[in-house]
Design a protein around this motif. Structure first.
Motif, short mmCIF file in Angstrom:
data_model
loop_
_atom_site.label_atom_id
_atom_site.label_comp_id
_atom_site.label_asym_id
_atom_site.label_seq_id
_atom_site.Cartn_x
_atom_site.Cartn_y
_atom_site.Cartn_z
N GLY A 50 31.93 2.27 -31.96
CA GLY A 50 30.65 2.17 -32.67
C GLY A 50 30.37 3.38 -33.53
O GLY A 50 31.18 3.76 -34.38
N LEU A 51 29.24 4.04 -33.28
CA LEU A 51 28.79 5.13 -34.15
C LEU A 51 29.52 6.44 -33.95
O LEU A 51 29.41 7.34 -34.77
CB LEU A 51 27.29 5.37 -33.96
N GLY A 52 30.22 6.59 -32.83
CA GLY A 52 30.85 7.89 -32.60
C GLY A 52 31.68 7.91 -31.34
O GLY A 52 32.19 6.88 -30.88
N LEU A 53 31.82 9.09 -30.77
CA LEU A 53 32.62 9.30 -29.57
C LEU A 53 32.17 8.37 -28.45
O LEU A 53 30.97 8.23 -28.19
CB LEU A 53 32.50 10.76 -29.13
N SER A 54 33.13 7.73 -27.77
CA SER A 54 32.78 6.80 -26.69
C SER A 54 32.09 7.54 -25.56
O SER A 54 32.32 8.73 -25.32
CB SER A 54 34.06 6.13 -26.16
N ASP A 55 31.24 6.82 -24.83
CA ASP A 55 30.55 7.42 -23.69
C ASP A 55 31.55 7.92 -22.65
O ASP A 55 31.32 8.95 -22.00
CB ASP A 55 29.61 6.39 -23.04
N LYS A 56 32.64 7.21 -22.47
CA LYS A 56 33.65 7.62 -21.50
C LYS A 56 34.19 9.00 -21.83
O LYS A 56 34.18 9.91 -20.99
CB LYS A 56 34.79 6.61 -21.47
N SER A 57 34.63 9.18 -23.06
CA SER A 57 35.19 10.46 -23.48
C SER A 57 34.10 11.53 -23.54
O SER A 57 34.31 12.67 -23.12
CB SER A 57 35.86 10.32 -24.84
N PHE A 58 32.91 11.17 -24.05
CA PHE A 58 31.82 12.13 -24.18
C PHE A 58 31.41 12.70 -22.82
O PHE A 58 31.28 13.91 -22.65
CB PHE A 58 30.61 11.45 -24.84
N LEU A 59 31.22 11.84 -21.83
CA LEU A 59 30.76 12.30 -20.53
C LEU A 59 31.85 13.09 -19.79
O LEU A 59 31.56 14.08 -19.12
CB LEU A 59 30.29 11.11 -19.69
N ASN A 60 33.09 12.65 -19.94
CA ASN A 60 34.19 13.40 -19.32
C ASN A 60 34.30 14.80 -19.90
O ASN A 60 34.43 15.79 -19.16
CB ASN A 60 35.52 12.66 -19.51
N GLN A 61 34.26 14.90 -21.23
CA GLN A 61 34.38 16.21 -21.87
C GLN A 61 33.14 17.07 -21.62
O GLN A 61 33.24 18.29 -21.48
CB GLN A 61 34.61 16.03 -23.37
N SER A 62 31.98 16.43 -21.57
CA SER A 62 30.74 17.18 -21.31
C SER A 62 30.79 17.82 -19.93
O SER A 62 30.35 18.96 -19.75
CB SER A 62 29.52 16.26 -21.42
N LEU A 63 31.31 17.08 -18.96
CA LEU A 63 31.40 17.62 -17.60
C LEU A 63 32.29 18.86 -17.57
O LEU A 63 31.95 19.86 -16.92
CB LEU A 63 31.95 16.55 -16.65
N GLU A 64 33.40 18.81 -18.30
CA GLU A 64 34.30 19.98 -18.35
C GLU A 64 33.60 21.17 -18.99
O GLU A 64 33.78 22.31 -18.55
CB GLU A 64 35.57 19.62 -19.11
N LYS A 65 32.79 20.92 -20.02
CA LYS A 65 32.05 22.01 -20.65
C LYS A 65 31.02 22.59 -19.68
O LYS A 65 30.86 23.82 -19.56
CB LYS A 65 31.35 21.51 -21.91
N MET A 66 30.32 21.70 -18.96
CA MET A 66 29.26 22.14 -18.06
C MET A 66 29.81 23.01 -16.92
O MET A 66 29.12 23.89 -16.42
CB MET A 66 28.52 20.92 -17.51
N LYS A 67 31.04 22.74 -16.51
CA LYS A 67 31.65 23.54 -15.45
C LYS A 67 31.78 25.01 -15.84
O LYS A 67 31.85 25.88 -14.97
CB LYS A 67 33.02 22.97 -15.08
N ASN A 68 31.81 25.24 -17.16
CA ASN A 68 31.96 26.62 -17.65
C ASN A 68 30.64 27.24 -18.10
O ASN A 68 30.63 28.36 -18.59
CB ASN A 68 32.97 26.64 -18.81
#
Length: 630
Positions: free
Chosen positions: A388-406
């Motif tokens: 759709g409009l951008g990054l899939s929720d699957k990829s977005f949430l997975n990558q966001s979690l990795e960022k949040m860990k740091n």
């Protein structure tokens, strides 16, 4: 006898010539009148003030009056061009109404550039029936050419000016009477325009756009000047009273030192929670988490022209959306006493994360204005899967979690999902969720989209728990706005087995879920209190021991307020529902109509004033002024 016959013959010839010489004007009036009435019926939701025929006729007469300033041949061309413009405006207005459930305004047009990327959404609300508004143009074009060729005589300028003045005065006179009536029945409606659909049903489309344009220019001039000191004092007094602490202290400071994770879910509407289709749970993951959270099942969205961005504004600032257009654009230069700013003052790291382009809804500017330390937009992610409009929720949430860990703790993470965005067609190839009889329908596509997002949210929440992040975090998850627009309401009512389709029934489904999760699943249970997006920040402020200065909402866990005010002037007071576009009250429990009482009228006036206070606060950047005087 012969004299009478000749006299009658002359009168008949005179009348015939009058009609023949003005056939273009007569056709224009008739065709435009039919189009405007058709438009009114389309937005009336079963209610149309029949007296609207007078302002509609008056506004057409005013347009026609200007045509008499031209010579007859040019007059026909002028009317034809006006017909084209009006037809385009009506179709654009209908498409806007289907998507936003509101009327197009000048401010909304100014913000049109913020809608880049949602052309598929706009296209999906277009209808083949809209061609009806242009059919006459193809028929009239050749007729107009023939008519202009046969016209030989032209009235002298003084006569044309006289015709202009007479018709213009007639149109203005009728409109003056209509506007006087509206101003008496609804004193602030023409100026505040808090109820645009109701207003349009009273004065018609053309007059609405004229009033809107006047108000836009007038407000721009007024807002360039300072507010009267008395008005500023009134706003300050209201805020001080509204933000004063309640006697109770439930959950006071419970979040101090803990991370705050807020997840705003695209188009997550409340009716899907604990609901099944074809024997399958639509949101099995959220259903599981509902039982582990404090779940608010009467939580209303209050967005206006800014849609998703309005939900962000309210949740992070407890300020009402802009009267027209998007606050994220109109007020991007303002100072904000936001949730991020308040937490930063307590040494929190603050970050906003979203998988769309940074400039969409002006987020790259507004997140800075709200004091977020960082904004992780599309360019901060590996765009390995686009839906759709951008990054899939699957990829977005997975990558966001990795960022949040740091992230440096404690932190505030504000995440906004994307994949379940209207028109819900992008996830058909992802997953095999069977919606049975709803396959291929609008609601069927939505159920598939939200089922996909539910799966990604479930994994994200499970990972937060598995990685131990939940042990030191409070999580708020909510939907941003409606999923099913009003023109698809019948599909929703059928899905919910609703026999009624009145305004009360419509409002029953204008809720979004709010889940508050505490460490160790504490305080799990259902809260039936009437609440809204304006109330999230005051509630979190109490939990995190943050100052409350400029909030229009109330703490959901303290006090007894059940006030929900919508941007269009509708409201809920815990016992009654007021529907602004039909000026009707309903008992919240039974759904029966109730008569207006002095108490209800007082509430309506107070809530209208509250919306105006919020507008004044933002139009004049008063938070900046107030904070400097502290």
């Amino acid at each position: 006898m012969r004299f009478i016959h000749v006299k009658n013959r002359r009168m008949f010839d005179g009348l015939f010539n009058l009609l023949a010489n003005n056939i273009d004007v007569i056709l224009f009036f008739s065709i435009v009148y039919v189009k405007l009435i058709s438009y009114e019926k389309s937005i009336s939701s079963g209610y149309m003030d029949k007296s609207v025929i007078f302002p509609i006729a008056a506004s057409i007469l005013i347009l026609i009056s200007f045509s008499f300033l031209f010579k007859e041949k040019n007059r026909t061309s002028f009317l034809y061009i006006v017909d084209i413009v009006l037809s385009a405006i009506l179709v654009a207005d209908l498409m806007y109404y289907r998507y936003f459930k509101d009327i197009t305004t000048v401010a909304a047009i100014r913000n049109a550039k913020l809608l880049q990327g949602v052309s598929s959404s706009v296209g999906s609300v277009a209808s083949a029936k809209d061609l009806y508004y242009f059919l006459d143009l193809f028929i009239l074009l050749p007729l107009g050419r023939i008519y202009k060729k046969r016209r030989k005589n032209s009235k002298p300028l003084p006569k044309r000016i006289l015709s202009f003045l007479i018709i213009f005065a007639l149109g203005i006179g009728i409109n003056a009477g209509v506007f006087y009536r509206v101003s008496k029945e609804q004193p602030t409606l023409l100026t505040a325009m808090s109820n645009r659909i109701y207003l349009t049903n009273m004065i018609g489309n053309i007059d609405f756009h004229l009033v809107d344009s006047y108000n836009y220019i007038n407000n721009a001039v007024k807002n360039s000047k300072d507010l009267p000191e008395e008005r500023v004092k009134d706003i300050k007094a209201f805020l001080q009273k509204n933000n004063s602490s309640t006697e109770e202290s439930n959950f006071k400071g419970i979040g101090e030192g803990k991370n705050l994770i807020v997840i705003q879910v695209e188009a997550l509407q409340g009716f899907v929670i604990n609901q099944k289709v074809n024997g399958q749970e639509i949101t099995p993951n959220l259903n599981k988490w509902v039982n582990k959270c404090m779940y608010f099942d009467n939580y209303y969205y209050q967005v206006a022209g800014g849609n998703t961005s309005d939900a962000e504004l309210m949740s992070n600032n407890s300020l009402y959306p802009a009267q027209s257009g998007a606050a994220y654009y109109t007020y991007s230069g303002n100072k904000y006493d936001s949730l991020a700013a308040a937490l930063k003052d307590k040494n929190y790291y603050t970050a906003a994360l979203h998988g769309n382009s940074e400039g969409f809804w002006n987020r790259n500017v507004m997140y800075k204005a709200q004091s977020f330390d960082d904004f992780f937009g599309e360019h901060s992610f590996n765009v390995d899967e686009k839906i759709g409009l951008g990054l899939s929720d699957k990829s977005f949430l997975n990558q966001s979690l990795e960022k949040m860990k740091n992230f440096k703790q404690p932190y505030y993470s504000f995440l906004v999902t994307l994949t379940s965005h209207f028109p819900y067609e992008a996830v058909d190839k992802y997953g095999d969720f069977n919606v049975g009889e709803y396959e291929g329908t609008f609601i069927g596509k939505y159920l598939k989209a939200i089922h996909y997002t539910d799966a990604q949210l479930g994994k994200f929440l499970d990972n937060l728990e598995k990685d131990g992040i939940m042990q030191n975090s409070i999580i708020a998850l909510y939907g941003d706005h409606f999923a099913i627009p009003k023109d698809n309401a019948q599909q929703l009512f059928k899905f919910e087995n609703e026999s009624s389709s009145d305004d009360y029934t419509w409002f029953k489904y204008q809720k979004v879920p709010l889940l508050l999760h505490f460490p160790n699943d504490e305080y799990a249970g259902v809260n039936h209190r009437y609440t809204c997006q304006m109330d999230l920040y005051p509630t979190l402020a109490n939990m995190y021991n943050l100052p409350k200065n400029y909030m229009f909402g109330k703490d959901m866990l303290n006090g007894n307020s059940q006030k929900v005010i919508f941007r269009n002037g509708s409201f809920i007071d815990g016992q009654n529902l007021y529907v602004s576009w039909s000026n009707t009250y309903y008992d919240l429990k039974s759904g029966t109509k109730v008569n207006e009482t002095e108490k209800l009228k007082k509430e309506k006036d107070e809530y209208t004033k509250e919306l105006q206070y919020s507008d004044d606060l933002q139009n004049h950047n008063l938070i900046s002024e107030f904070s400097q005087k502290k």
